[in-house]
Design an enzyme around this catalytic site. Sequence first.
Site, PDB file in Angstrom:
ATOM      1  N   SER A  74       0.818  -1.221   0.000  1.00  0.00           N
ATOM      2  CA  SER A  74       0.000   0.000   0.000  1.00  0.00           C
ATOM      3  C   SER A  74       0.846   1.263   0.000  1.00  0.00           C
ATOM      4  O   SER A  74       0.316   2.364   0.090  1.00  0.00           O
ATOM      5  CB  SER A  74      -0.921   0.004   1.230  1.00  0.00           C
ATOM      6  OG  SER A  74      -0.164  -0.066   2.428  1.00  0.00           O
TER       7      SER A  74
ATOM      8  N   ASN B 222      -1.998  -2.605  13.717  1.00  0.00           N
ATOM      9  CA  ASN B 222      -3.441  -2.367  13.683  1.00  0.00           C
ATOM     10  C   ASN B 222      -3.807  -1.037  14.333  1.00  0.00           C
ATOM     11  O   ASN B 222      -4.538  -0.224  13.758  1.00  0.00           O
ATOM     12  CB  ASN B 222      -4.182  -3.515  14.374  1.00  0.00           C
ATOM     13  CG  ASN B 222      -4.091  -4.814  13.599  1.00  0.00           C
ATOM     14  OD1 ASN B 222      -3.536  -4.861  12.508  1.00  0.00           O
ATOM     15  ND2 ASN B 222      -4.639  -5.880  14.157  1.00  0.00           N
TER      16      ASN B 222
ATOM     17  N   THR C 129     -39.654  27.537  -9.837  1.00  0.00           N
ATOM     18  CA  THR C 129     -40.020  26.179  -9.453  1.00  0.00           C
ATOM     19  C   THR C 129     -40.218  25.426 -10.759  1.00  0.00           C
ATOM     20  O   THR C 129     -40.704  25.996 -11.742  1.00  0.00           O
ATOM     21  CB  THR C 129     -41.311  26.122  -8.615  1.00  0.00           C
ATOM     22  OG1 THR C 129     -42.393  26.647  -9.385  1.00  0.00           O
ATOM     23  CG2 THR C 129     -41.170  26.933  -7.329  1.00  0.00           C
ATOM     24  N   HIS C 130     -39.807  24.160 -10.792  1.00  0.00           N
ATOM     25  CA  HIS C 130     -39.856  23.359 -12.026  1.00  0.00           C
ATOM     26  C   HIS C 130     -39.056  24.022 -13.154  1.00  0.00           C
ATOM     27  O   HIS C 130     -39.331  23.778 -14.336  1.00  0.00           O
ATOM     28  CB  HIS C 130     -41.303  23.134 -12.483  1.00  0.00           C
ATOM     29  CG  HIS C 130     -42.198  22.579 -11.422  1.00  0.00           C
ATOM     30  ND1 HIS C 130     -42.283  21.236 -11.137  1.00  0.00           N
ATOM     31  CD2 HIS C 130     -43.031  23.208 -10.544  1.00  0.00           C
ATOM     32  CE1 HIS C 130     -43.144  21.051 -10.149  1.00  0.00           C
ATOM     33  NE2 HIS C 130     -43.609  22.232  -9.764  1.00  0.00           N
TER      34      HIS C 130
ATOM     35  N   LYS D 229     -17.199  30.730 -28.392  1.00  0.00           N
ATOM     36  CA  LYS D 229     -17.646  30.059 -27.169  1.00  0.00           C
ATOM     37  C   LYS D 229     -16.868  30.515 -25.938  1.00  0.00           C
ATOM     38  O   LYS D 229     -15.674  30.755 -25.972  1.00  0.00           O
ATOM     39  CB  LYS D 229     -17.497  28.535 -27.297  1.00  0.00           C
ATOM     40  CG  LYS D 229     -18.376  27.897 -28.334  1.00  0.00           C
ATOM     41  CD  LYS D 229     -19.850  27.964 -27.977  1.00  0.00           C
ATOM     42  CE  LYS D 229     -20.187  27.162 -26.747  1.00  0.00           C
ATOM     43  NZ  LYS D 229     -19.947  25.716 -26.938  1.00  0.00           N
TER      44      LYS D 229
ATOM     45  N   ASN E   7     -16.981  28.627 -22.358  1.00  0.00           N
ATOM     46  CA  ASN E   7     -17.588  27.483 -21.688  1.00  0.00           C
ATOM     47  C   ASN E   7     -17.303  27.490 -20.184  1.00  0.00           C
ATOM     48  O   ASN E   7     -16.159  27.696 -19.762  1.00  0.00           O
ATOM     49  CB  ASN E   7     -17.040  26.182 -22.286  1.00  0.00           C
ATOM     50  CG  ASN E   7     -17.378  26.035 -23.758  1.00  0.00           C
ATOM     51  OD1 ASN E   7     -18.475  26.402 -24.173  1.00  0.00           O
ATOM     52  ND2 ASN E   7     -16.450  25.512 -24.526  1.00  0.00           N
TER      53      ASN E   7
ATOM     54  N   GLU F   4     -18.774  22.895 -14.675  1.00  0.00           N
ATOM     55  CA  GLU F   4     -19.153  21.574 -15.165  1.00  0.00           C
ATOM     56  C   GLU F   4     -18.313  20.480 -14.503  1.00  0.00           C
ATOM     57  O   GLU F   4     -18.817  19.396 -14.187  1.00  0.00           O
ATOM     58  CB  GLU F   4     -18.999  21.519 -16.679  1.00  0.00           C
ATOM     59  CG  GLU F   4     -20.020  22.391 -17.417  1.00  0.00           C
ATOM     60  CD  GLU F   4     -19.733  22.506 -18.903  1.00  0.00           C
ATOM     61  OE1 GLU F   4     -18.754  21.876 -19.371  1.00  0.00           O
ATOM     62  OE2 GLU F   4     -20.460  23.233 -19.604  1.00  0.00           O
TER      63      GLU F   4
ATOM     64  N   GLN G 208      -7.487  -2.126   4.252  1.00  0.00           N
ATOM     65  CA  GLN G 208      -6.471  -1.368   3.520  1.00  0.00           C
ATOM     66  C   GLN G 208      -7.113  -0.575   2.394  1.00  0.00           C
ATOM     67  O   GLN G 208      -6.567   0.446   1.948  1.00  0.00           O
ATOM     68  CB  GLN G 208      -5.422  -2.327   2.959  1.00  0.00           C
ATOM     69  CG  GLN G 208      -4.276  -1.645   2.226  1.00  0.00           C
ATOM     70  CD  GLN G 208      -3.133  -2.604   1.946  1.00  0.00           C
ATOM     71  OE1 GLN G 208      -2.432  -3.029   2.851  1.00  0.00           O
ATOM     72  NE2 GLN G 208      -2.964  -2.975   0.689  1.00  0.00           N
TER      73      GLN G 208
ATOM     74  N   LYS H 143      -8.341   3.685   2.316  1.00  0.00           N
ATOM     75  CA  LYS H 143      -7.566   4.925   2.213  1.00  0.00           C
ATOM     76  C   LYS H 143      -7.619   5.573   0.841  1.00  0.00           C
ATOM     77  O   LYS H 143      -7.805   6.794   0.738  1.00  0.00           O
ATOM     78  CB  LYS H 143      -6.114   4.653   2.619  1.00  0.00           C
ATOM     79  CG  LYS H 143      -6.014   4.284   4.092  1.00  0.00           C
ATOM     80  CD  LYS H 143      -4.655   3.796   4.487  1.00  0.00           C
ATOM     81  CE  LYS H 143      -4.729   3.220   5.890  1.00  0.00           C
ATOM     82  NZ  LYS H 143      -5.571   1.995   5.956  1.00  0.00           N
TER      83      LYS H 143
END
Length: 463
Positions: free
Chosen positions: A27, A114, A159-160, A287, A289, A294, A326, A329
């Site tokens: 690890s 441990n 709303t909606h 453009k 963006n 995003e 293990q 992590k």
Amino acid sequence: MDKDKGMLIRGRFATRLADVMEAINASIDFDQRMASQDIDASIAHSNMLSEQGIITAADNDSIINGLKRVRAEIEDGVFKYSKDLEDIHMNVESRLHEIIGAPAGRLHTARSRNDQVATDFKLWVRDAHDRSEQLLVELMNALVERAAEYASTVMPGFTHLQSAQPITFGHHLMAYVEMFGRDLSRIRDSRRRMNQCPLGSAALAGTSFFINRQRTAELLKFDGPTRNSLDGVSDRDFAIEYLSAAALSMVHLSRLAEEIVLWMSPQFSFIKLSDAWTTGSSIMPQKRNPDAAELVRGKTGRVTGSLVGLLTLMKGLPLTFSKDMQEDKEQTFDAADTWEICLQAMIGMVGDMVAQQERMRAASSAGHATATDLADWLTRSVGMPFREAHHITGRLVRAADERGVGLEELPLEVMQGVDVRISVEVFDVLGVDNSVTSRLSTGGTAPVRVLEEVARWRDSLAK
């Protein structure tokens, strides 16, 4: 590094691990991120052992000085990690042995990997709590200041995703302050709950050495030791709670990111972001963006996936430690990295955004957004039941639609043709400014209420 060092804990085994077993077992590629926490915990453990007379002061001095040298090598980027030594704990111990010799072997007295792993991981997650708390406060401050700037800026509320009632942009932004405020509360609660030290639980049953777990906890700034050695080595609730808070906060970040994407579109044109937070197109030169927003939206699933992964990992494990753990992590590290960079990105975007106030105002009256104000006026001024007022207002909306005008442009005689009780005073409530300033109930969109909440949160976040 010498291959024989891979046998540090394999005294009962006659042969080495198979190559694939070494690969799946190691690890060190990811848990080296806990090097600082591992060294901190080892220094505290060594100091406690010395204070208890379990190791000599001379050995303790040698161990501490050696660990400081290991830390310096790691910080300077010259430390050589070895997969043969599996994890950060054995890598540090092996290097310590190279530096100071025999006293290094006394460091592991009265502890196991441990409780060492559980302590190091808990220290790392505690640090992650502190970083995310700081970033949440920074984001909330950014939103509060932007809300103060736009406390009176009228925009449509939805709303909606349909135009509903006029609100203020400041009020809208303060809604996210409330969301992130709950995130802040959760991360603070989680940190308080996790702040118990597993060190001294040993493998699972505690130790026969006369250690002082309260002292170790104190040195590592825990509130105290864990109260059950079995739970001490097998608990991963602290990581799950952290990921829960992170996942829910990412949902809040994603909702704000989605609104930024919408607000930047030409169809809305509610805000602008500078070149620092937008990108161009490889084929369409016009453009701009909102890629940062995003990406925040897209990374939400990654953090949610980490939470589900850790819940799934832990749901079938008997007490106490299993090697499955293990796997706790990598997903926690990845989620922390993701949450933190998304918080940083949102802090940047909130600080950068500029409201297109005239465009917001123009859109705020679309869809007869003051219809509820009209119904409320009929209830309040004419005295009709709200359901009747709702019906009358619906007829007036239809009349306005038939003429292609807004409610505020509907002639009084047309209104009175629907209900003779309507007077010229109705026009006082039909403007969007009148609408938002009238919403004075606690938590309402009126600018005065927005500024009250701004002041309250400024005071709260300064503490």
